[in-house]
Design a protein around this motif. Structure first.
Motif, PDB file in Angstrom:
ATOM      1  N   GLY A  42      16.358 -17.672 -58.368  1.00 22.18           N
ATOM      2  CA  GLY A  42      16.229 -18.713 -57.361  1.00 22.18           C
ATOM      3  C   GLY A  42      16.325 -20.088 -57.992  1.00 22.18           C
ATOM      4  N   HIS A  43      15.449 -20.985 -57.567  1.00 25.40           N
ATOM      5  CA  HIS A  43      15.446 -22.344 -58.091  1.00 25.40           C
ATOM      6  C   HIS A  43      14.861 -22.377 -59.503  1.00 25.40           C
ATOM      7  CE1 HIS A  43      16.699 -24.330 -54.387  1.00 25.40           C
ATOM      8  NE2 HIS A  43      15.828 -23.585 -53.719  1.00 25.40           N
ATOM      9  N   ASP A  44      15.429 -23.220 -60.339  1.00 28.99           N
ATOM     10  CA  ASP A  44      14.896 -23.405 -61.690  1.00 28.99           C
ATOM     11  C   ASP A  44      13.449 -23.874 -61.610  1.00 28.99           C
ATOM     12  OD1 ASP A  44      17.384 -22.760 -62.645  1.00 28.99           O
ATOM     13  OD2 ASP A  44      18.012 -24.843 -62.950  1.00 28.99           O
ATOM     14  N   GLY A  45      12.607 -23.322 -62.466  1.00 29.48           N
ATOM     15  CA  GLY A  45      11.209 -23.735 -62.522  1.00 29.48           C
ATOM     16  C   GLY A  45      10.309 -23.019 -61.546  1.00 29.48           C
ATOM     17  N   GLY A  46      10.884 -22.170 -60.684  1.00 30.16           N
ATOM     18  CA  GLY A  46      10.079 -21.436 -59.718  1.00 30.16           C
ATOM     19  C   GLY A  46       9.790 -20.031 -60.183  1.00 30.16           C
ATOM     20  N   GLY A  47       9.005 -19.316 -59.411  1.00 32.66           N
ATOM     21  CA  GLY A  47       8.683 -17.933 -59.733  1.00 32.66           C
ATOM     22  C   GLY A  47       9.816 -17.007 -59.347  1.00 32.66           C
ATOM     23  N   PRO A  48       9.626 -15.713 -59.517  1.00 32.65           N
ATOM     24  CA  PRO A  48      10.661 -14.745 -59.140  1.00 32.65           C
ATOM     25  C   PRO A  48      10.817 -14.674 -57.621  1.00 32.65           C
ATOM     26  CG  PRO A  48       8.649 -13.609 -59.772  1.00 32.65           C
ATOM     27  CD  PRO A  48       8.421 -15.063 -60.095  1.00 32.65           C
ATOM     28  N   LEU A  49      11.995 -14.295 -57.177  1.00 34.66           N
ATOM     29  CA  LEU A  49      12.183 -14.057 -55.757  1.00 34.66           C
ATOM     30  C   LEU A  49      11.342 -12.852 -55.339  1.00 34.66           C
ATOM     31  CD1 LEU A  49      16.008 -14.535 -55.083  1.00 34.66           C
ATOM     32  CD2 LEU A  49      14.181 -16.226 -55.092  1.00 34.66           C
ATOM     33  N   ARG A  50      10.909 -12.859 -54.091  1.00 36.01           N
ATOM     34  CA  ARG A  50      10.115 -11.747 -53.582  1.00 36.01           C
ATOM     35  C   ARG A  50      10.341 -11.613 -52.084  1.00 36.01           C
ATOM     36  NH1 ARG A  50       5.210 -14.035 -51.633  1.00 36.01           N
ATOM     37  NH2 ARG A  50       5.048 -16.254 -52.171  1.00 36.01           N
ATOM     38  N   VAL A  51       9.968 -10.439 -51.563  1.00 39.33           N
ATOM     39  CA  VAL A  51      10.094 -10.157 -50.135  1.00 39.33           C
ATOM     40  C   VAL A  51       8.734 -10.356 -49.490  1.00 39.33           C
ATOM     41  CG1 VAL A  51      10.684  -8.437 -48.398  1.00 39.33           C
ATOM     42  CG2 VAL A  51      11.950  -8.516 -50.562  1.00 39.33           C
ATOM     43  N   LEU A  52       8.716 -11.134 -48.398  1.00 42.09           N
ATOM     44  CA  LEU A  52       7.479 -11.415 -47.674  1.00 42.09           C
ATOM     45  C   LEU A  52       7.616 -10.865 -46.263  1.00 42.09           C
ATOM     46  CD1 LEU A  52       4.715 -12.898 -47.548  1.00 42.09           C
ATOM     47  CD2 LEU A  52       5.987 -14.968 -46.892  1.00 42.09           C
ATOM     48  N   ALA A  53       6.748  -9.923 -45.903  1.00 44.42           N
ATOM     49  CA  ALA A  53       6.828  -9.295 -44.588  1.00 44.42           C
ATOM     50  C   ALA A  53       6.306 -10.234 -43.510  1.00 44.42           C
ATOM     51  CB  ALA A  53       6.029  -7.997 -44.581  1.00 44.42           C
ATOM     52  N   ALA A  54       6.999 -10.241 -42.362  1.00 47.93           N
ATOM     53  CA  ALA A  54       6.574 -11.016 -41.195  1.00 47.93           C
ATOM     54  C   ALA A  54       6.773 -10.135 -39.970  1.00 47.93           C
ATOM     55  CB  ALA A  54       7.374 -12.303 -41.083  1.00 47.93           C
ATOM     56  N   GLY A  55       5.890  -9.143 -39.796  1.00 44.62           N
ATOM     57  CA  GLY A  55       6.063  -8.168 -38.732  1.00 44.62           C
ATOM     58  C   GLY A  55       7.284  -7.313 -39.032  1.00 44.62           C
ATOM     59  N   PRO A  56       8.190  -7.145 -38.059  1.00 39.92           N
ATOM     60  CA  PRO A  56       9.393  -6.349 -38.309  1.00 39.92           C
ATOM     61  C   PRO A  56      10.442  -7.095 -39.132  1.00 39.92           C
ATOM     62  CG  PRO A  56       9.441  -7.250 -36.094  1.00 39.92           C
ATOM     63  CD  PRO A  56       8.112  -7.626 -36.665  1.00 39.92           C
ATOM     64  N   LEU A  57      10.208  -8.357 -39.395  1.00 45.71           N
ATOM     65  CA  LEU A  57      11.153  -9.162 -40.163  1.00 45.71           C
ATOM     66  C   LEU A  57      10.670  -9.319 -41.603  1.00 45.71           C
ATOM     67  CD1 LEU A  57      11.911 -11.929 -37.503  1.00 45.71           C
ATOM     68  CD2 LEU A  57      13.202  -9.838 -37.987  1.00 45.71           C
ATOM     69  N   HIS A  58      11.605  -9.752 -42.437  1.00 47.36           N
ATOM     70  CA  HIS A  58      11.279  -9.944 -43.858  1.00 47.36           C
ATOM     71  C   HIS A  58      11.920 -11.235 -44.337  1.00 47.36           C
ATOM     72  CE1 HIS A  58       9.828  -5.745 -44.171  1.00 47.36           C
ATOM     73  NE2 HIS A  58      10.781  -5.529 -43.272  1.00 47.36           N
ATOM     74  N   LEU A  59      11.158 -11.992 -45.107  1.00 51.06           N
ATOM     75  CA  LEU A  59      11.628 -13.251 -45.658  1.00 51.06           C
ATOM     76  C   LEU A  59      11.897 -13.076 -47.146  1.00 51.06           C
ATOM     77  CD1 LEU A  59       9.620 -13.853 -43.203  1.00 51.06           C
ATOM     78  CD2 LEU A  59       9.391 -16.127 -44.195  1.00 51.06           C
ATOM     79  N   ILE A  60      12.957 -13.678 -47.638  1.00 51.66           N
ATOM     80  CA  ILE A  60      13.179 -13.782 -49.073  1.00 51.66           C
ATOM     81  C   ILE A  60      12.675 -15.153 -49.481  1.00 51.66           C
ATOM     82  CG2 ILE A  60      14.871 -13.738 -50.944  1.00 51.66           C
ATOM     83  CD1 ILE A  60      14.432 -11.080 -49.442  1.00 51.66           C
ATOM     84  N   VAL A  61      11.666 -15.165 -50.352  1.00 48.32           N
ATOM     85  CA  VAL A  61      10.976 -16.406 -50.681  1.00 48.32           C
ATOM     86  C   VAL A  61      10.827 -16.554 -52.192  1.00 48.32           C
ATOM     87  CG1 VAL A  61       9.703 -16.304 -48.494  1.00 48.32           C
ATOM     88  CG2 VAL A  61       8.640 -15.434 -50.592  1.00 48.32           C
ATOM     89  N   GLN A  62      10.405 -17.757 -52.571  1.00 49.29           N
ATOM     90  CA  GLN A  62      10.123 -18.060 -53.970  1.00 49.29           C
ATOM     91  C   GLN A  62       9.016 -19.093 -54.017  1.00 49.29           C
ATOM     92  OE1 GLN A  62      13.190 -20.235 -56.042  1.00 49.29           O
ATOM     93  NE2 GLN A  62      12.533 -19.533 -58.078  1.00 49.29           N
ATOM     94  N   ASP A  63       8.073 -18.927 -54.927  1.00 52.60           N
ATOM     95  CA  ASP A  63       7.069 -19.959 -55.179  1.00 52.60           C
ATOM     96  C   ASP A  63       7.709 -21.026 -56.060  1.00 52.60           C
ATOM     97  OD1 ASP A  63       5.035 -18.571 -53.793  1.00 52.60           O
ATOM     98  OD2 ASP A  63       4.650 -17.334 -55.566  1.00 52.60           O
TER      99      ASP A  63
END
Length: 289
Positions: A42-63
């Protein structure tokens, strides 16, 4: 350049409560495999990408670090072309990761929330429209088609030919301008015909603003800058149709080019559900096509 909506911005500074904030790349209803997420960047300086559940949907996020991605800091960075390109490429990598298993709705670049809870709440509030959009994009991809018209270089010498008296010169200039206008009208008609034909093979289409010659790096005008949402099952038909149109256009010095398949950025917006044949005023991101 993307701006950060006020309800998503982290107030950063010495007393900021969160050292990191949540950057959302995309939403899907088919989470990608863990191994695909673990190797994505993902973005430089951030954490690893991860999957975040939102009910039946899923977000691809990064800290990402709040100090670097707060409103003021990010706005300053994105004003620098090299930083803007770096962020755009990182965002596209996150979207590609989300799209590796199923349909995806890309979020605008730099979609940031204070934390996971706020990110999930924002998505669940829109869950119905997002699920409708994901169903619409399933098993479909975007194809970009551009049409470039003939230049006027071949006519540039017309005004210099023949007698040098003023009346003859003005007549030749007028004739040259009329010829160029007629050629451009014919080329525009050809571009519109290409668009009409290709819409027969697509479930949706949109016209972006034509790019300038400075952006295209070409000395001829861009007459059509279009995107088509095509069922994967009709991919071969669409590609074949573009090829036939390109061959026909060459006879009139018009060039038709195609690229794809792409993630359907141009159609991954809720307003496109009600506006399948929309015409955009502004060009969409072109990290892809």
């Amino acid at each position: 350049m993307s701006t950060l909506p006020a309800d998503r911005i982290s107030a950063t500074g010495p007393d900021a409560p969160h050292p990191t904030i949540t950057c959302v790349f995309a939403v899907t209803d088919t989470p990608p495999r863990e191994e695909a997420v673990s190797v994505a960047q993902g973005h430089d300086g951030g954490g690893p990408l991860r999957v975040l559940a939102a009910g039946p949907l899923h977000l691809i996020v990064q800290d990402v670090p709040a100090a670097a991605f707060g409103e003021a800091a990010l706005a300053e960075r994105l004003n620098r072309p090299e930083e803007l390109e770096r962020c755009a490429r990182a965002h596209h990598r996150g979207v590609e990761t989300a799209a590796s298993a199923g349909p995806v709705v890309p979020m605008p670049m730099a979609t940031l929330y204070l934390d996971d809870h706020n990110a999930v709440r924002a998505v669940t509030d829109r869950a119905a429209s997002l699920r409708t959009l994901l169903d619409r994009l399933r098993d479909r991809t975007e194809w970009a088609v551009k049409v470039h018209g003939p230049g006027s270089a071949h006519a540039s010498g017309a005004a210099g030919d023949g007698p040098a008296d003023g009346r003859s010169y003005l007549r030749r200039v007028s004739e040259r301008r009329r010829t160029e206008r007629e050629e451009r009208e014919r080329a525009l008609a050809r571009a519109h015909a290409v668009d009409r034909e290709l819409r027969r093979y697509a479930v949706a289409a949109t016209r972006h603003r034509p790019q300038s010659e400075q952006l295209t790096g070409r000395s001829v005008p861009q007459l059509l800058n279009a995107a088509y949402l095509v069922d994967d099952g009709r991919r071969a038909e669409f590609v074949r149709a573009v090829g036939e149109l390109a061959r026909e256009a060459r006879r009139s010095a018009v060039e038709v080019t195609m690229s794809g398949p792409w993630i359907p950025y141009s159609f991954a917006r809720p307003d496109e559900v009600a506006r399948p044949d929309g015409v955009e005023c502004d060009a969409h991101r072109e990290v892809g096509p």
